[in-house]
Design a protein around this motif. Structure first.
Motif, PDB file in Angstrom:
ATOM      1  N   THR A  85       0.850  -1.190   0.000  1.00  0.00           N
ATOM      2  CA  THR A  85       0.000   0.000   0.000  1.00  0.00           C
ATOM      3  C   THR A  85       0.886   1.239   0.000  1.00  0.00           C
ATOM      4  OG1 THR A  85      -0.138   0.065   2.427  1.00  0.00           O
ATOM      5  CG2 THR A  85      -1.829  -1.189   1.261  1.00  0.00           C
ATOM      6  N   ALA A  86       0.400   2.308  -0.596  1.00  0.00           N
ATOM      7  CA  ALA A  86       1.141   3.571  -0.619  1.00  0.00           C
ATOM      8  C   ALA A  86       0.160   4.714  -0.508  1.00  0.00           C
ATOM      9  CB  ALA A  86       1.965   3.697  -1.894  1.00  0.00           C
ATOM     10  N   GLY A  87       0.593   5.803   0.142  1.00  0.00           N
ATOM     11  CA  GLY A  87      -0.354   6.863   0.416  1.00  0.00           C
ATOM     12  C   GLY A  87       0.170   8.265   0.214  1.00  0.00           C
ATOM     13  N   ALA A  88      -0.732   9.199   0.460  1.00  0.00           N
ATOM     14  CA  ALA A  88      -0.394  10.610   0.393  1.00  0.00           C
ATOM     15  C   ALA A  88       0.519  11.029   1.529  1.00  0.00           C
ATOM     16  CB  ALA A  88      -1.663  11.456   0.397  1.00  0.00           C
ATOM     17  N   ASP A  89       0.743  10.133   2.505  1.00  0.00           N
ATOM     18  CA  ASP A  89       1.690  10.425   3.584  1.00  0.00           C
ATOM     19  C   ASP A  89       3.125  10.119   3.186  1.00  0.00           C
ATOM     20  OD1 ASP A  89       1.643   7.674   3.521  1.00  0.00           O
ATOM     21  OD2 ASP A  89       1.040   7.401   5.618  1.00  0.00           O
ATOM     22  N   SER A  90       3.347   9.780   1.909  1.00  0.00           N
ATOM     23  CA  SER A  90       4.673   9.536   1.327  1.00  0.00           C
ATOM     24  C   SER A  90       5.258   8.172   1.672  1.00  0.00           C
ATOM     25  CB  SER A  90       5.689  10.618   1.747  1.00  0.00           C
ATOM     26  OG  SER A  90       5.192  11.906   1.476  1.00  0.00           O
ATOM     27  N   ARG A 104       7.287  -4.281   6.585  1.00  0.00           N
ATOM     28  CA  ARG A 104       8.351  -3.399   6.098  1.00  0.00           C
ATOM     29  C   ARG A 104       7.726  -2.085   5.656  1.00  0.00           C
ATOM     30  NH1 ARG A 104      11.869  -4.746   0.763  1.00  0.00           N
ATOM     31  NH2 ARG A 104      13.287  -2.946   0.741  1.00  0.00           N
ATOM     32  N   VAL A 105       8.370  -0.987   5.974  1.00  0.00           N
ATOM     33  CA  VAL A 105       7.922   0.335   5.557  1.00  0.00           C
ATOM     34  C   VAL A 105       9.045   0.977   4.750  1.00  0.00           C
ATOM     35  CG1 VAL A 105       7.173   2.614   6.295  1.00  0.00           C
ATOM     36  CG2 VAL A 105       6.405   0.595   7.560  1.00  0.00           C
ATOM     37  N   LEU A 106       8.704   1.447   3.556  1.00  0.00           N
ATOM     38  CA  LEU A 106       9.675   2.080   2.668  1.00  0.00           C
ATOM     39  C   LEU A 106       9.468   3.587   2.717  1.00  0.00           C
ATOM     40  CD1 LEU A 106       9.230  -0.311  -0.414  1.00  0.00           C
ATOM     41  CD2 LEU A 106      10.771  -0.567   1.556  1.00  0.00           C
ATOM     42  N   GLU A 107      10.504   4.286   3.103  1.00  0.00           N
ATOM     43  CA  GLU A 107      10.430   5.739   3.215  1.00  0.00           C
ATOM     44  C   GLU A 107      11.551   6.381   2.407  1.00  0.00           C
ATOM     45  OE1 GLU A 107       8.575   7.080   7.263  1.00  0.00           O
ATOM     46  OE2 GLU A 107      10.178   5.652   7.716  1.00  0.00           O
ATOM     47  N   GLY A 108      11.257   7.521   1.844  1.00  0.00           N
ATOM     48  CA  GLY A 108      12.217   8.227   1.021  1.00  0.00           C
ATOM     49  C   GLY A 108      11.557   9.289   0.157  1.00  0.00           C
ATOM     50  N   HIS A 109      10.332   9.023  -0.268  1.00  0.00           N
ATOM     51  CA  HIS A 109       9.604  10.042  -1.019  1.00  0.00           C
ATOM     52  C   HIS A 109       9.271  11.229  -0.116  1.00  0.00           C
ATOM     53  CE1 HIS A 109       9.065   8.188  -4.905  1.00  0.00           C
ATOM     54  NE2 HIS A 109       8.622   7.057  -4.362  1.00  0.00           N
ATOM     55  N   SER A 110       9.215  12.396  -0.696  1.00  0.00           N
ATOM     56  CA  SER A 110       8.881  13.604   0.066  1.00  0.00           C
ATOM     57  C   SER A 110       7.533  14.189  -0.342  1.00  0.00           C
ATOM     58  CB  SER A 110       9.967  14.668  -0.125  1.00  0.00           C
ATOM     59  OG  SER A 110      10.104  15.012  -1.494  1.00  0.00           O
ATOM     60  N   ASP A 131       6.631  14.111  -5.675  1.00  0.00           N
ATOM     61  CA  ASP A 131       7.907  14.789  -5.418  1.00  0.00           C
ATOM     62  C   ASP A 131       8.772  14.837  -6.678  1.00  0.00           C
ATOM     63  OD1 ASP A 131       8.931  12.221  -5.716  1.00  0.00           O
ATOM     64  OD2 ASP A 131       9.618  12.026  -3.646  1.00  0.00           O
ATOM     65  N   THR A 132       8.206  14.469  -7.826  1.00  0.00           N
ATOM     66  CA  THR A 132       8.803  14.477  -9.170  1.00  0.00           C
ATOM     67  C   THR A 132       9.686  13.266  -9.440  1.00  0.00           C
ATOM     68  OG1 THR A 132      10.876  15.724  -8.794  1.00  0.00           O
ATOM     69  CG2 THR A 132       8.831  17.019  -9.087  1.00  0.00           C
ATOM     70  N   THR A 133       9.771  12.296  -8.539  1.00  0.00           N
ATOM     71  CA  THR A 133      10.663  11.163  -8.742  1.00  0.00           C
ATOM     72  C   THR A 133       9.909   9.852  -8.885  1.00  0.00           C
ATOM     73  OG1 THR A 133      10.980  10.497  -6.409  1.00  0.00           O
ATOM     74  CG2 THR A 133      12.358  12.303  -7.254  1.00  0.00           C
TER      75      THR A 133
END
Length: 426
Positions: A85-90, A104-110, A131-133
Motif C-alpha cells: 500500500t502507498a499513500g499521500a503520507d509519502s 516493512r515500511v519504505l520511506e524516502g519520497h517527500s 515529489d517528481t521522482t
C-alpha cells in the motif's frame, strides 16, 4: 508523531452479494486503487486512509489495514502473496496476511505516492510520487534507485514485459527508463498532462491523459494508435490478462472497453455517473472491477458489459437532483474529495460548506499541506475562479489537490454560482 498501525475486524464491514455478482462495500471514502491477486483475492485502497483485503468469491472483507496517515492512493500484489500500500503520507507499506502491522515500511519520497508497479520478475517495486521522482525498490531489501527527470507530479508508473520501467506525469512526459544505470532514458512529450498508464503485450504502453485521449506507444516512443475515450480526463486504465481488452475510465464516470490491439471501442459500461478512480481485471479476464467516488467496488461482465450486482439508480448519485445544472456538472470532478453540507465530514479534501469568506487552510480537524498554512488567501468567487483558471499547482503550490483547470470562462462562472448557492451558511 508516527501514527501507530491498527487492525480492524472485518466483521464490521458490509458487502452485498447477488446472483451473478458481488459489490464490495466497506470503505468510508472514494476507492482510489484496486489490485487483484491470482487466487482471487483483491486489495483496495481509499481516501478514507484504509486498505481492505477482500475475497472476490464471497465478498467477505478478510482484513482491514490501517497504517497510512492520509489517503491510500495505490496498492499492489507481490508474487509471494504479500500486499503493498502507498499513500499521500509519502510512505509505502508491505503487508503479510494475518499481520496487524506492515512487515516493512519504505520511506524516502517527500510527496504523496500516487502509483505502484511490480516488475515482471517480481524483484523490484516501482513507486511514483508528486515529489517528481520514481523510485525502484528491491523487494528483497536494500536502497532504492531514484529516477529523476520529470518536471512536476509523477502520476503513473509501470514495467514493460522486458522489465523496462516507464512513468508518466503532469508535465506531459512519458519516460522509458533504462534498466541499467548509465544508459539513456527515452522521453516522449505528449500534448496533454498524463494521469495513468498500463503495459500491454508486445512491449507497448497505453497512456491516458487530461484530454480524454488514450494513446498506445511502442518501446521507442512511437505512437501507434489513439482514441478519444472520454470527454473528460482519463484517470485510470487496466489491461486484461489475456491481452484482448483495455479498460479506461474518466473523472466524470465514463467507463469504456477498448480492443487492446487497435483501440477500437468494444462497449460502454453504464455506471452511476460518478468519478471512477480505479480499475482491475480478474485473473481470468472475464470480470472487470471498478471503484469510484461512491465508495463501492462493482463487478462487470467483460463479454456482455452487464453490471453484476445490485441494480444501480440515480439515488446513488449525490448530484442527481442538479441534472442539467452546468455548475453541478463542473463540480462532479470535485465531489470525490469535497462535501457541501455542514453535516458531512471532510473527505480527502476539506468540506466546502461556508467556503466563501474563509481563509485558506482553516477548516478545523483537516490535515492541510504545510505549504498552505502560511498563504494569505481568502476564498472568494474571484480567488476560487483563479484557482481553476491557472490550476492548483500554480495558485497554491505544495497542495495535495489533484491538478485540474477549467479554461472555459462560462463553465468557471457556473461552478462559482453553484458553490455560492450550495455552500452558503444561511
Amino acid at each position: 508523531m508516527t501514527r501507530a498501525p491498527r487492525f480492524l475486524a472485518a466483521a464490521f464491514l458490509l458487502f452485498t452479494t447477488t446472483a451473478g455478482g458481488t459489490e464490495l462495500r466497506g470503505h468510508g471514502g472514494p476507492v482510489r486503487a484496486i489490485a487483484v491477486a491470482p487466487e482471487g483475492t483483491a486489495i483496495t485502497g481509499s481516501f478514507d486512509t484504509r486498505a481492505i483485503v477482500w475475497s472476490l468469491e464471497t465478498g467477505e472483507a478478510r482484513e482491514v489495514l490501517l497504517f497510512h496517515g492520509d489517503e491510500v492512493n495505490a496498492v499492489a500484489v507481490l508474487p509471494d502473496g504479500r500486499f503493498v500500500t502507498a499513500g499521500a503520507d509519502s510512505r509505502i507499506a508491505i503487508w503479510e496476511s494475518g499481520r496487524q502491522a506492515p512487515v516493512r515500511v519504505l520511506e524516502g519520497h517527500s510527496g504523496p505516492v500516487t502509483a505502484l508497479a511490480v516488475s515482471p520478475d517480481g524483484a523490484t517495486l516501482a513507486s511514483a510520487s508528486w515529489d517528481t521522482t520514481v523510485r525502484l525498490w528491491p523487494v528483497a531489501g536494500g536502497d532504492a534507485r531514484v529516477l529523476e527527470g520529470h518536471d512536476g507530479n509523477v502520476n503513473a508508473v509501470t514495467f514493460l514485459a522486458d522489465g523496462t520501467p516507464a512513468s508518466a506525469g503532469y508535465d506531459a512526459n512519458l519516460i522509458f527508463w533504462p534498466r541499467d544505470m548509465g544508459a539513456a532514458a527515452v522521453r516522449v512529450v505528449l500534448p496533454t498532462p498524463l494521469n495513468t498508464l498500463v503495459a500491454l503485450r508486445g512491449n507497448r504502453l497505453a497512456v491516458g491523459g487530461a484530454d480524454g485521449m488514450v494513446r498506445v506507444l511502442d518501446r521507442d516512443g512511437t505512437t501507434g494508435s489513439e482514441v478519444q475515450a472520454t470527454q473528460s480526463p482519463v484517470v485510470t486504465l487496466a489491461a486484461s490478462p489475456d491481452g484482448r481488452y483495455l479498460a479506461a475510465a474518466g473523472i466524470r464516470g465514463a467507463i469504456i472497453l477498448l480492443d487492446a490491439t487497435d483501440l477500437a471501442p468494444v462497449r460502454d459500461l453504464r455506471g452511476p455517473g460518478m468519478p471512477v478512480w480505479s480499475l482491475a481485471f480478474t485473473p481470468d479476464g472475464k470480470t472487470l472491477l471498478t471503484g469510484g467516488s461512491d465508495r463501492v467496488v462493482r463487478e462487470w461482465d467483460v463479454e456482455t458489459g452487464e453490471h453484476l450486482g445490485a441494480t444501480m439508480t440515480d439515488e446513488t448519485d449525490p448530484l442527481a437532483e442538479f441534472a442539467g445544472d452546468r455548475g453541478a456538472e463542473a463540480f462532479r470532478a470535485c465531489i470525490a474529495c469535497h462535501t457541501l453540507d455542514p453535516e458531512d465530514d471532510n473527505r480527502a479534501g476539506p468540506t466546502l460548506h461556508g467556503i466563501f469568506g474563509r481563509k485558506i487552510a482553516s477548516v478545523p480537524g483537516y490535515r492541510y499541506s504545510p505549504a498552505l498554512r502560511d498563504m494569505d488567501i481568502v476564498w472568494t468567487p474571484q480567488t476560487v475562479s483563479k484557482l481553476f483558471e491557472v490550476g492548483p499547482n500554480t495558485y497554491t503550490p505544495g497542495t495535495k489537490m489533484p491538478e485540474q483547470t477549467i479554461s472555459d470562462d462560462e463553465t468557471r462562472a457556473a461552478l462559482i454560482r453553484f458553490l455560492q448557492r450550495e455552500t452558503r451558511t444561511e
